[in-house]
Scaffold this motif. Sequence first.
Motif, short mmCIF file in Angstrom:
data_model
loop_
_atom_site.label_atom_id
_atom_site.label_comp_id
_atom_site.label_asym_id
_atom_site.label_seq_id
_atom_site.Cartn_x
_atom_site.Cartn_y
_atom_site.Cartn_z
N SER A 147 0.81 -1.03 0.15
CA SER A 147 0.19 0.06 0.01
C SER A 147 1.01 1.27 0.05
CB SER A 147 -1.06 -0.01 1.30
OG SER A 147 -1.92 -1.21 1.10
N ASP A 157 -2.38 -1.17 -3.45
CA ASP A 157 -3.24 -0.26 -3.04
C ASP A 157 -2.66 1.34 -3.05
OD1 ASP A 157 -5.30 -1.98 -2.63
OD2 ASP A 157 -5.29 -1.90 -0.83
N VAL A 189 -3.53 4.52 -1.16
CA VAL A 189 -4.59 5.00 -0.15
C VAL A 189 -4.28 6.71 0.00
CG1 VAL A 189 -5.08 4.77 2.33
CG2 VAL A 189 -4.15 2.78 1.26
N VAL A 202 -7.89 3.61 -2.74
CA VAL A 202 -8.74 3.44 -1.60
C VAL A 202 -8.75 5.00 -0.85
CG1 VAL A 202 -8.73 2.85 0.89
CG2 VAL A 202 -7.76 1.39 -0.67
N LEU A 230 -9.94 7.68 1.80
CA LEU A 230 -10.25 7.55 3.27
C LEU A 230 -11.26 8.55 3.40
CD1 LEU A 230 -6.71 7.16 4.95
CD2 LEU A 230 -8.33 5.31 4.17
N TYR A 264 -8.14 0.80 8.23
CA TYR A 264 -7.77 0.26 6.70
C TYR A 264 -6.67 -0.68 7.08
CZ TYR A 264 -5.09 -0.59 2.38
OH TYR A 264 -4.25 -1.02 1.69
N GLU A 282 -7.24 -4.51 6.22
CA GLU A 282 -6.56 -5.47 4.99
C GLU A 282 -5.10 -5.84 5.28
OE1 GLU A 282 -7.90 -5.65 2.16
OE2 GLU A 282 -9.54 -4.39 2.42
#
Length: 365
Positions: free
Chosen positions: A7, A37, A39, A58, A60, A75, A79
């Motif tokens: 991420s 990902d 984020v 992703v 937030l 998160y 995850e």
Amino acid sequence: MDTQRISFFLPALYGGGAERVTINLLKGFVQRGVLCDLVLASAEGPYLDQVPPQVRIVNLNAGRVVKAILPLSNYLRREKPKALVSHLNHANVIAILAKKLVRTKTRLIVVEHNTLSADRSKLWRGKLVPPLMKLFYPQADAVIGVSQGVVHDLETYLKLESGKISVIYNPVIDDVLLAQATASLEHPWFQKDTLPVFLAVGRLSEQKDFLTLIQAFALLRRNNHARLVILGEGEERSKLEDAIASLGISQDVALPGFVANPYAYMSRASAFVLSSRWEGLPTVLIEAMACGCPVIATDCPSGTREILDAGVYGKLVPVGDVGAMAWAMQQVIDTSTDQDRLIQRAMCFTIDRVVPKYLTLLNLP
């Protein structure tokens, strides 16, 4: 849950060097089959459409990054990615705090893009974040500095233990950039047989010190017909416009704002000028070289001296020195540049060279 998922965390995707670097890292990771990902504290900004389609975004929905601590920790709890790579120091502090709230084996890597001791930002984070970095950066699993200068500065200022910080240059160049450099450009100043055009790219902010560049250009203009284009947007626009008007050079200076493809300008400019007071590893300088554009840069902390190999690949001038910058601009007009040599140097900063170093740090094949 996917323990091999990596991420990346950023506040948003507005036009900046760290954001471009993150997108390039994502490109390199997905090309190697790594699940990723992205984020974001807030999923907005002009670079959103450049995120590779294989990457899960992703959002937030936190607005400001300081409000992302709880959403980010949730998160991580949900995850459990193998690693979280955070960019930009205020976001890095938030990432460390978010991880502290959850018990997860996620490896946390923070990437520092600026020279901390030289940062004179007037934003709240410019005052508040450095003490928090000193407190929390030692709790990250690893710290990456984007240049030798940044790493030395962090070791000195944060007093991190030896070996805690790795130098990994930014992944800047790929085939997409080189293709964009050849795209058509309708701007009348960049057509054949026009006057020399100097180019700068960056946020219109105190850090970039475009005021010195404008004053240097005005000095150059006393003896030369030339033009100056500064691409970017920011809080100093009105101040810069006032300076341009007062110097009587409005007809030869353009501030078009943010453009999606600055590389078409770089490949056609007479020279690229970086006038910054401080940097980390200025991405735009490398991009300009990759486009075959002669470069002038301030010898600021940090990164420009490393990129230009102490002046071998471009002219280095003192920070804030109007006369020296005007002289360097005159030299570029008067002398020819070996474009192939510049391009070859820029190839030291390709995605393919840099991504394997991140993979090694993350214990990925």
